[in-house]
Design a protein around this motif. Sequence first.
Motif, PDB file in Angstrom:
ATOM      1  N   ILE A 185      14.860 -39.156 -83.739  1.00 57.11           N
ATOM      2  CA  ILE A 185      16.028 -39.918 -83.320  1.00 57.11           C
ATOM      3  C   ILE A 185      15.593 -41.362 -83.095  1.00 57.11           C
ATOM      4  N   SER A 186      16.533 -42.229 -82.795  1.00 55.43           N
ATOM      5  CA  SER A 186      16.205 -43.632 -82.543  1.00 55.43           C
ATOM      6  C   SER A 186      15.722 -43.820 -81.109  1.00 55.43           C
ATOM      7  N   MET A 187      15.083 -44.965 -80.875  1.00 58.93           N
ATOM      8  CA  MET A 187      14.634 -45.304 -79.521  1.00 58.93           C
ATOM      9  C   MET A 187      15.823 -45.377 -78.570  1.00 58.93           C
ATOM     10  N   SER A 188      16.931 -45.953 -79.036  1.00 59.66           N
ATOM     11  CA  SER A 188      18.093 -46.079 -78.162  1.00 59.66           C
ATOM     12  C   SER A 188      18.664 -44.711 -77.797  1.00 59.66           C
ATOM     13  N   GLN A 189      18.570 -43.751 -78.705  1.00 58.45           N
ATOM     14  CA  GLN A 189      19.038 -42.399 -78.394  1.00 58.45           C
ATOM     15  C   GLN A 189      18.120 -41.730 -77.371  1.00 58.45           C
ATOM     16  N   SER A 190      16.811 -41.931 -77.482  1.00 58.35           N
ATOM     17  CA  SER A 190      15.902 -41.340 -76.493  1.00 58.35           C
ATOM     18  C   SER A 190      16.111 -41.995 -75.132  1.00 58.35           C
ATOM     19  N   TYR A 191      16.371 -43.295 -75.112  1.00 62.36           N
ATOM     20  CA  TYR A 191      16.667 -44.002 -73.863  1.00 62.36           C
ATOM     21  C   TYR A 191      17.954 -43.447 -73.244  1.00 62.36           C
ATOM     22  N   ALA A 192      18.956 -43.231 -74.066  1.00 65.57           N
ATOM     23  CA  ALA A 192      20.234 -42.690 -73.575  1.00 65.57           C
ATOM     24  C   ALA A 192      20.048 -41.289 -72.991  1.00 65.57           C
ATOM     25  N   LEU A 193      19.175 -40.477 -73.581  1.00 63.31           N
ATOM     26  CA  LEU A 193      18.932 -39.128 -73.061  1.00 63.31           C
ATOM     27  C   LEU A 193      18.351 -39.166 -71.647  1.00 63.31           C
ATOM     28  N   VAL A 194      17.400 -40.060 -71.394  1.00 63.56           N
ATOM     29  CA  VAL A 194      16.820 -40.116 -70.050  1.00 63.56           C
ATOM     30  C   VAL A 194      17.754 -40.802 -69.066  1.00 63.56           C
ATOM     31  N   ARG A 195      18.484 -41.818 -69.517  1.00 60.16           N
ATOM     32  CA  ARG A 195      19.425 -42.514 -68.613  1.00 60.16           C
ATOM     33  C   ARG A 195      20.564 -41.589 -68.188  1.00 60.16           C
ATOM     34  N   SER A 196      20.991 -40.700 -69.072  1.00 63.14           N
ATOM     35  CA  SER A 196      22.091 -39.783 -68.746  1.00 63.14           C
ATOM     36  C   SER A 196      21.619 -38.608 -67.895  1.00 63.14           C
ATOM     37  N   GLY A 197      20.296 -38.371 -67.883  1.00 60.40           N
ATOM     38  CA  GLY A 197      19.771 -37.232 -67.143  1.00 60.40           C
ATOM     39  C   GLY A 197      19.671 -35.964 -67.986  1.00 60.40           C
ATOM     40  N   ASP A 198      20.115 -36.028 -69.232  1.00 63.58           N
ATOM     41  CA  ASP A 198      19.999 -34.857 -70.107  1.00 63.58           C
ATOM     42  C   ASP A 198      18.538 -34.483 -70.318  1.00 63.58           C
ATOM     43  N   LEU A 199      17.685 -35.485 -70.428  1.00 65.94           N
ATOM     44  CA  LEU A 199      16.244 -35.299 -70.564  1.00 65.94           C
ATOM     45  C   LEU A 199      15.590 -35.923 -69.347  1.00 65.94           C
ATOM     46  N   GLN A 200      14.848 -35.116 -68.593  1.00 67.32           N
ATOM     47  CA  GLN A 200      14.208 -35.625 -67.382  1.00 67.32           C
ATOM     48  C   GLN A 200      13.069 -36.560 -67.733  1.00 67.32           C
ATOM     49  N   GLY A 201      13.094 -37.726 -67.113  1.00 72.21           N
ATOM     50  CA  GLY A 201      12.028 -38.698 -67.287  1.00 72.21           C
ATOM     51  C   GLY A 201      11.797 -39.421 -65.981  1.00 72.21           C
ATOM     52  N   THR A 219      -1.471 -36.669 -77.339  1.00 65.13           N
ATOM     53  CA  THR A 219      -1.505 -35.335 -76.734  1.00 65.13           C
ATOM     54  C   THR A 219      -1.568 -35.460 -75.218  1.00 65.13           C
ATOM     55  N   GLU A 220      -1.248 -36.642 -74.709  1.00 64.91           N
ATOM     56  CA  GLU A 220      -1.258 -36.899 -73.270  1.00 64.91           C
ATOM     57  C   GLU A 220      -0.139 -36.126 -72.574  1.00 64.91           C
ATOM     58  N   ARG A 221      -0.251 -36.066 -71.250  1.00 67.10           N
ATOM     59  CA  ARG A 221       0.759 -35.375 -70.453  1.00 67.10           C
ATOM     60  C   ARG A 221       2.119 -36.064 -70.550  1.00 67.10           C
ATOM     61  N   PHE A 222       2.114 -37.398 -70.506  1.00 71.08           N
ATOM     62  CA  PHE A 222       3.361 -38.158 -70.524  1.00 71.08           C
ATOM     63  C   PHE A 222       3.561 -38.835 -71.871  1.00 71.08           C
ATOM     64  N   LEU A 223       4.804 -38.832 -72.315  1.00 69.84           N
ATOM     65  CA  LEU A 223       5.181 -39.437 -73.588  1.00 69.84           C
ATOM     66  C   LEU A 223       6.011 -40.686 -73.331  1.00 69.84           C
ATOM     67  N   THR A 224       5.875 -41.665 -74.200  1.00 69.40           N
ATOM     68  CA  THR A 224       6.763 -42.822 -74.146  1.00 69.40           C
ATOM     69  C   THR A 224       8.077 -42.444 -74.808  1.00 69.40           C
ATOM     70  N   LEU A 225       9.086 -43.293 -74.639  1.00 65.31           N
ATOM     71  CA  LEU A 225      10.352 -43.017 -75.313  1.00 65.31           C
ATOM     72  C   LEU A 225      10.202 -43.128 -76.824  1.00 65.31           C
ATOM     73  N   ALA A 226       9.253 -43.938 -77.286  1.00 66.43           N
ATOM     74  CA  ALA A 226       8.972 -44.005 -78.722  1.00 66.43           C
ATOM     75  C   ALA A 226       8.410 -42.676 -79.210  1.00 66.43           C
ATOM     76  N   ASP A 227       7.539 -42.052 -78.410  1.00 66.97           N
ATOM     77  CA  ASP A 227       7.002 -40.732 -78.755  1.00 66.97           C
ATOM     78  C   ASP A 227       8.125 -39.699 -78.824  1.00 66.97           C
TER      79      ASP A 227
END
Length: 78
Positions: free
Chosen positions: A18-34, A3-11
């Motif tokens: 989705i898979s870890m690689s898909q969450s990584y792709a979302l932040v690398r593309s900028g679709d999801l701000q990280g 319930t922390e403010r920041f989530l890991t890509l696994a979270d």
Amino acid sequence: MTTERFLTLADVAEILNISMSQSYALVRSGDLQGIQIGGRNQWRVERTKLEEYIEQAYRRTAAQLAELPAELSETAER
């Protein structure tokens, strides 16, 4: 799950089912701000940014469905 403010890509992957690689792709593309922490490719996503991403996904989906011809959207709803 945290319930922390920041989530890991696994979270993020767990929340979105989705898979870890898909969450990584979302932040690398900028679709999801990280943010990248440190020099070893450690990413964190603020919980509020994930909620914003989810809301945007709902809006995008609704807009795409609204553009479909009526018979196609009825089939998609089934």
